[in-house]
Design a protein around this motif. Structure first.
Motif, PDB file in Angstrom:
ATOM      1  N   ALA A   1     -36.608-105.848   1.941  1.00 34.04           N
ATOM      2  CA  ALA A   1     -38.027-106.201   1.790  1.00 34.04           C
ATOM      3  C   ALA A   1     -38.786-105.084   1.090  1.00 34.04           C
ATOM      4  O   ALA A   1     -38.500-103.902   1.283  1.00 34.04           O
ATOM      5  CB  ALA A   1     -38.650-106.459   3.162  1.00 34.04           C
ATOM      6  N   GLU A   2     -39.784-105.483   0.309  1.00 33.97           N
ATOM      7  CA  GLU A   2     -40.652-104.500  -0.346  1.00 33.97           C
ATOM      8  C   GLU A   2     -41.434-103.719   0.707  1.00 33.97           C
ATOM      9  O   GLU A   2     -41.620-102.512   0.580  1.00 33.97           O
ATOM     10  CB  GLU A   2     -41.604-105.216  -1.304  1.00 33.97           C
ATOM     11  CG  GLU A   2     -42.451-104.287  -2.126  1.00 33.97           C
ATOM     12  CD  GLU A   2     -43.308-105.033  -3.131  1.00 33.97           C
ATOM     13  OE1 GLU A   2     -44.415-104.554  -3.411  1.00 33.97           O
ATOM     14  OE2 GLU A   2     -42.885-106.099  -3.638  1.00 33.97           O
ATOM     15  N   SER A   3     -41.894-104.415   1.736  1.00 35.41           N
ATOM     16  CA  SER A   3     -42.631-103.782   2.828  1.00 35.41           C
ATOM     17  C   SER A   3     -42.722-104.783   3.976  1.00 35.41           C
ATOM     18  O   SER A   3     -42.313-105.938   3.832  1.00 35.41           O
ATOM     19  CB  SER A   3     -44.033-103.381   2.372  1.00 35.41           C
ATOM     20  OG  SER A   3     -44.827-104.534   2.126  1.00 35.41           O
ATOM     21  N   TRP A   4     -43.304-104.353   5.093  1.00 37.44           N
ATOM     22  CA  TRP A   4     -43.509-105.264   6.220  1.00 37.44           C
ATOM     23  C   TRP A   4     -44.445-106.410   5.823  1.00 37.44           C
ATOM     24  O   TRP A   4     -44.236-107.549   6.200  1.00 37.44           O
ATOM     25  CB  TRP A   4     -44.079-104.494   7.407  1.00 37.44           C
ATOM     26  CG  TRP A   4     -44.127-105.304   8.668  1.00 37.44           C
ATOM     27  CD1 TRP A   4     -45.209-105.933   9.191  1.00 37.44           C
ATOM     28  CD2 TRP A   4     -43.043-105.582   9.548  1.00 37.44           C
ATOM     29  NE1 TRP A   4     -44.872-106.598  10.349  1.00 37.44           N
ATOM     30  CE2 TRP A   4     -43.538-106.387  10.592  1.00 37.44           C
ATOM     31  CE3 TRP A   4     -41.688-105.230   9.560  1.00 37.44           C
ATOM     32  CZ2 TRP A   4     -42.741-106.844  11.638  1.00 37.44           C
ATOM     33  CZ3 TRP A   4     -40.898-105.681  10.607  1.00 37.44           C
ATOM     34  CH2 TRP A   4     -41.427-106.473  11.626  1.00 37.44           C
ATOM     35  N   LEU A   5     -45.464-106.091   5.047  1.00 35.78           N
ATOM     36  CA  LEU A   5     -46.420-107.110   4.619  1.00 35.78           C
ATOM     37  C   LEU A   5     -45.862-108.015   3.523  1.00 35.78           C
ATOM     38  O   LEU A   5     -46.352-109.121   3.319  1.00 35.78           O
ATOM     39  CB  LEU A   5     -47.722-106.459   4.161  1.00 35.78           C
ATOM     40  CG  LEU A   5     -48.521-105.746   5.258  1.00 35.78           C
ATOM     41  CD1 LEU A   5     -49.751-105.075   4.673  1.00 35.78           C
ATOM     42  CD2 LEU A   5     -48.897-106.712   6.368  1.00 35.78           C
ATOM     43  N   LEU A   6     -44.869-107.535   2.804  1.00 34.89           N
ATOM     44  CA  LEU A   6     -44.233-108.310   1.733  1.00 34.89           C
ATOM     45  C   LEU A   6     -42.730-108.408   2.011  1.00 34.89           C
ATOM     46  O   LEU A   6     -41.920-107.699   1.405  1.00 34.89           O
ATOM     47  CB  LEU A   6     -44.486-107.649   0.376  1.00 34.89           C
ATOM     48  CG  LEU A   6     -45.953-107.527  -0.051  1.00 34.89           C
ATOM     49  CD1 LEU A   6     -46.090-106.644  -1.285  1.00 34.89           C
ATOM     50  CD2 LEU A   6     -46.543-108.903  -0.294  1.00 34.89           C
ATOM     51  N   PRO A   7     -42.348-109.290   2.932  1.00 37.69           N
ATOM     52  CA  PRO A   7     -40.942-109.351   3.345  1.00 37.69           C
ATOM     53  C   PRO A   7     -39.996-109.964   2.314  1.00 37.69           C
ATOM     54  O   PRO A   7     -38.785-109.887   2.477  1.00 37.69           O
ATOM     55  CB  PRO A   7     -40.988-110.203   4.619  1.00 37.69           C
ATOM     56  CG  PRO A   7     -42.192-111.060   4.439  1.00 37.69           C
ATOM     57  CD  PRO A   7     -43.187-110.219   3.684  1.00 37.69           C
ATOM     58  N   GLY A   8     -40.533-110.535   1.256  1.00 37.15           N
ATOM     59  CA  GLY A   8     -39.697-111.117   0.212  1.00 37.15           C
ATOM     60  C   GLY A   8     -39.658-112.630   0.278  1.00 37.15           C
ATOM     61  O   GLY A   8     -39.927-113.233   1.309  1.00 37.15           O
ATOM     62  N   THR A   9     -39.331-113.225  -0.847  1.00 34.69           N
ATOM     63  CA  THR A   9     -39.282-114.685  -0.936  1.00 34.69           C
ATOM     64  C   THR A   9     -37.864-115.207  -1.166  1.00 34.69           C
ATOM     65  O   THR A   9     -37.610-116.400  -0.990  1.00 34.69           O
ATOM     66  CB  THR A   9     -40.181-115.196  -2.079  1.00 34.69           C
ATOM     67  OG1 THR A   9     -39.736-114.617  -3.309  1.00 34.69           O
ATOM     68  CG2 THR A   9     -41.641-114.848  -1.827  1.00 34.69           C
ATOM     69  N   THR A  10     -36.939-114.322  -1.552  1.00 34.52           N
ATOM     70  CA  THR A  10     -35.577-114.773  -1.851  1.00 34.52           C
ATOM     71  C   THR A  10     -34.499-113.918  -1.191  1.00 34.52           C
ATOM     72  O   THR A  10     -33.316-114.175  -1.397  1.00 34.52           O
ATOM     73  CB  THR A  10     -35.325-114.782  -3.374  1.00 34.52           C
ATOM     74  OG1 THR A  10     -35.497-113.459  -3.876  1.00 34.52           O
ATOM     75  CG2 THR A  10     -36.244-115.757  -4.086  1.00 34.52           C
ATOM     76  N   ASN A  11     -34.865-112.923  -0.413  1.00 32.11           N
ATOM     77  CA  ASN A  11     -33.876-112.028   0.197  1.00 32.11           C
ATOM     78  C   ASN A  11     -33.394-112.568   1.553  1.00 32.11           C
ATOM     79  O   ASN A  11     -33.421-111.898   2.573  1.00 32.11           O
ATOM     80  CB  ASN A  11     -34.426-110.609   0.349  1.00 32.11           C
ATOM     81  CG  ASN A  11     -35.751-110.557   1.064  1.00 32.11           C
ATOM     82  OD1 ASN A  11     -36.654-111.333   0.783  1.00 32.11           O
ATOM     83  ND2 ASN A  11     -35.884-109.628   1.997  1.00 32.11           N
ATOM     84  N   TRP A  12     -32.918-113.813   1.524  1.00 31.59           N
ATOM     85  CA  TRP A  12     -32.449-114.474   2.739  1.00 31.59           C
ATOM     86  C   TRP A  12     -31.021-114.074   3.052  1.00 31.59           C
ATOM     87  O   TRP A  12     -30.197-113.910   2.151  1.00 31.59           O
ATOM     88  CB  TRP A  12     -32.514-115.984   2.569  1.00 31.59           C
ATOM     89  CG  TRP A  12     -33.884-116.512   2.321  1.00 31.59           C
ATOM     90  CD1 TRP A  12     -34.383-116.960   1.122  1.00 31.59           C
ATOM     91  CD2 TRP A  12     -34.948-116.636   3.262  1.00 31.59           C
ATOM     92  NE1 TRP A  12     -35.682-117.365   1.285  1.00 31.59           N
ATOM     93  CE2 TRP A  12     -36.063-117.175   2.588  1.00 31.59           C
ATOM     94  CE3 TRP A  12     -35.070-116.353   4.614  1.00 31.59           C
ATOM     95  CZ2 TRP A  12     -37.269-117.442   3.219  1.00 31.59           C
ATOM     96  CZ3 TRP A  12     -36.276-116.616   5.247  1.00 31.59           C
ATOM     97  CH2 TRP A  12     -37.357-117.154   4.548  1.00 31.59           C
ATOM     98  N   ILE A  13     -30.742-113.936   4.343  1.00 33.41           N
ATOM     99  CA  ILE A  13     -29.377-113.685   4.806  1.00 33.41           C
ATOM    100  C   ILE A  13     -29.056-114.699   5.900  1.00 33.41           C
ATOM    101  O   ILE A  13     -29.946-115.223   6.568  1.00 33.41           O
ATOM    102  CB  ILE A  13     -29.195-112.249   5.328  1.00 33.41           C
ATOM    103  CG1 ILE A  13     -30.228-111.913   6.412  1.00 33.41           C
ATOM    104  CG2 ILE A  13     -29.267-111.252   4.165  1.00 33.41           C
ATOM    105  CD1 ILE A  13     -30.041-110.559   7.086  1.00 33.41           C
TER     106      ILE A  13
END
Length: 173
Positions: A93-105
């Motif tokens: 994630a970029e940050s806690w506020l920006l957890p990402g949109t495609t970094n799914w596991i």
């Protein structure tokens, strides 16, 4: 006659064989995604997210907190079979506020930090997922808690009331 009986037996076995299910891939998080329980926009809140794909539904259910998704998985009150569950990799994630949109596991292989006392996107204590055990350990070093697999998350971590006066940390943005 023997060939006819053998053919009928093979057809009966084929009919009984459980239908092979193709595991759906994760879907990118968009501005249109709303949290399953509260119907609030998922992207307007920080912290890790989750998506659960159910048999018979064309789109996944999104969750504004991983805690809520795990509670859903533990609930006996759902009609559709779970095909796949994906969670945000907070190590990517970029940050806690920006957890990402495609970094799914895949939630089945994720390393979850529990008992860290961090606030998720909906304000409740969060279960924080990581792809790499080292990232989970670094999070524990900073915020406390412990690392477990999905099956080892206690019910008490994700169900029951949340004390609104509980002091929780919010990781730096």
């Amino acid at each position: 006659m023997r060939v006819l009986l053998l053919t009928c037996a093979l057809l009966a076995l084929a009919a009984c064989k459980e239908e092979e299910v193709i595991r759906p891939l994760p879907v990118a998080l968009t501005e249109d995604a709303v949290s399953h329980y509260c119907q609030m926009n998922v992207m307007e809140h920080g912290g890790p997210k989750a998506q659960i794909h159910l048999d018979g539904l064309p789109d996944p259910l999104f969750f504004g907190q991983v805690r809520d998704a795990v509670a859903f998985l533990k609930s006996p009150e759902r009609d559709n079979r779970v095909l796949a569950t994906y969670v945000s990799d907070m190590g990517a994630a970029e940050s806690w506020l920006l957890p990402g949109t495609t970094n799914w596991i895949d939630a089945d292989t994720a390393h979850f930090v529990i008992e860290a006392g961090v606030r998720g996107g909906m304000g409740a204590p969060e279960v924080v997922p990581f792809a790499e055990p080292g990232d989970a350990a670094a999070f524990v070093s900073e915020f406390g808690g412990r690392v477990v697999g999905l099956a080892d998350i206690p019910d008490t971590e994700v169900t029951g009331p949340v004390d609104p006066d509980m002091t929780l940390q919010e990781p730096a943005s």
